[in-house]
Design a protein around this motif. Structure first.
Motif, PDB file in Angstrom:
ATOM      1  N   LEU A 104     -26.424 113.556 -19.274  1.00 32.48           N
ATOM      2  CA  LEU A 104     -25.488 113.296 -18.186  1.00 32.48           C
ATOM      3  C   LEU A 104     -26.203 113.347 -16.833  1.00 32.48           C
ATOM      4  O   LEU A 104     -26.037 112.445 -15.998  1.00 32.48           O
ATOM      5  CB  LEU A 104     -24.344 114.316 -18.228  1.00 32.48           C
ATOM      6  N   GLU A 105     -27.021 114.373 -16.625  1.00 34.63           N
ATOM      7  CA  GLU A 105     -27.733 114.513 -15.347  1.00 34.63           C
ATOM      8  C   GLU A 105     -28.733 113.381 -15.125  1.00 34.63           C
ATOM      9  O   GLU A 105     -28.829 112.824 -14.031  1.00 34.63           O
ATOM     10  CB  GLU A 105     -28.436 115.867 -15.280  1.00 34.63           C
ATOM     11  N   VAL A 106     -29.487 113.048 -16.166  1.00 33.80           N
ATOM     12  CA  VAL A 106     -30.486 111.984 -16.033  1.00 33.80           C
ATOM     13  C   VAL A 106     -29.823 110.645 -15.760  1.00 33.80           C
ATOM     14  O   VAL A 106     -30.247 109.903 -14.866  1.00 33.80           O
ATOM     15  CB  VAL A 106     -31.377 111.903 -17.296  1.00 33.80           C
ATOM     16  N   MET A 107     -28.771 110.318 -16.510  1.00 37.77           N
ATOM     17  CA  MET A 107     -28.132 109.015 -16.310  1.00 37.77           C
ATOM     18  C   MET A 107     -27.418 108.952 -14.964  1.00 37.77           C
ATOM     19  O   MET A 107     -27.343 107.885 -14.354  1.00 37.77           O
ATOM     20  CB  MET A 107     -27.192 108.688 -17.471  1.00 37.77           C
ATOM     21  N   THR A 108     -26.931 110.067 -14.457  1.00 41.69           N
ATOM     22  CA  THR A 108     -26.359 110.104 -13.110  1.00 41.69           C
ATOM     23  C   THR A 108     -27.453 109.795 -12.091  1.00 41.69           C
ATOM     24  O   THR A 108     -27.244 109.018 -11.155  1.00 41.69           O
ATOM     25  CB  THR A 108     -25.715 111.478 -12.838  1.00 41.69           C
ATOM     26  N   ALA A 109     -28.638 110.357 -12.284  1.00 40.45           N
ATOM     27  CA  ALA A 109     -29.769 110.083 -11.383  1.00 40.45           C
ATOM     28  C   ALA A 109     -30.228 108.628 -11.510  1.00 40.45           C
ATOM     29  O   ALA A 109     -30.535 107.983 -10.505  1.00 40.45           O
ATOM     30  CB  ALA A 109     -30.921 111.038 -11.683  1.00 40.45           C
ATOM     31  N   VAL A 110     -30.263 108.104 -12.728  1.00 38.90           N
ATOM     32  CA  VAL A 110     -30.648 106.702 -12.937  1.00 38.90           C
ATOM     33  C   VAL A 110     -29.656 105.782 -12.220  1.00 38.90           C
ATOM     34  O   VAL A 110     -30.040 104.782 -11.617  1.00 38.90           O
ATOM     35  CB  VAL A 110     -30.738 106.368 -14.448  1.00 38.90           C
ATOM     36  N   ALA A 111     -28.375 106.136 -12.249  1.00 34.31           N
ATOM     37  CA  ALA A 111     -27.345 105.321 -11.587  1.00 34.31           C
ATOM     38  C   ALA A 111     -27.575 105.228 -10.088  1.00 34.31           C
ATOM     39  O   ALA A 111     -27.270 104.201  -9.471  1.00 34.31           O
ATOM     40  CB  ALA A 111     -25.959 105.889 -11.868  1.00 34.31           C
ATOM     41  N   THR A 112     -28.122 106.282  -9.497  1.00 38.39           N
ATOM     42  CA  THR A 112     -28.323 106.271  -8.042  1.00 38.39           C
ATOM     43  C   THR A 112     -29.729 105.844  -7.638  1.00 38.39           C
ATOM     44  O   THR A 112     -29.898 105.171  -6.633  1.00 38.39           O
ATOM     45  CB  THR A 112     -28.010 107.649  -7.421  1.00 38.39           C
TER      46      THR A 112
END
Length: 181
Positions: A154-162
């Protein structure tokens, strides 16, 4: 047989596919791609590693969808040899665990081969342009009590999204080997 996923091949394009849910709704890579990325999870119904994380995964996928990241789960196992993974049981499994992401049948196992999936669960996180940015685990709890987990996926994909970038250090996912024909 316990398998760990390989290291992330950063920037590798997401292979194209068109698959259907057990009830016949078709989805393609492009139709699933969110404006901020795509997460593909290779899972099955009978693997104890998947069973241990499925409720967390369902919750995390909903959170990612709310952020504009498309999500899908793919079942590529040979369900003739492993009837618990049959399409009929996929529908039951998804409903029992609140899985709202499309749960797709890879009947000929071609999508698992195209992605180089090796185990269940196996996660592939792509940026908005379809480049691979994450090939790791869901969290640091694994099969243990998830009460104090670090939700890495969840944290990594949130960072990838931004940012469009995944972390250089990633911890492999761990699970049962895919059941090939």
């Amino acid at each position: 047989m316990l398998i760990n996923t390989p290291i992330c091949d950063f920037g590798r394009p997401a292979p194209d596919f068109t698959l259907a849910t057990p009830d016949g709704q078709t989805h393609s890579r492009d139709s699933l791609m969110g404006e901020k990325g795509l997460l593909i999870a290779f899972i099955c119904n009978h693997c104890p590693y998947v069973i241990a994380i499925i409720d967390r995964l369902a919750t995390d996928l909903q959170a990612l969808e709310a952020q504009g990241i498309g999500t899908a789960c793919i079942m590529s196992n040979d369900w003739q040899s492993y009837p618990a993974d049959s399409p009929k049981n996929m529908t039951r499994f998804a409903q029992a665990h609140g899985l709202t992401a499309p749960y797709l049948v890879d009947a000929d196992q071609s999508v698992a081969r195209a992605y180089d999936a090796v185990c269940t669960p196996d996660f592939f996180g792509f940026d908005a342009k379809g480049g691979l940015q994450y090939r790791g685990r869901i969290d640091d709890a694994g099969m243990k009590d998830p009460a104090a987990r670090k939700p890495e996926l969840l944290e990594v994909m949130t960072a990838v999204a931004t940012s469009g970038k995944g972390p250089k250090v990633q911890h492999p996912s761990m699970g049962c080997s895919l059941k090939w024909r």
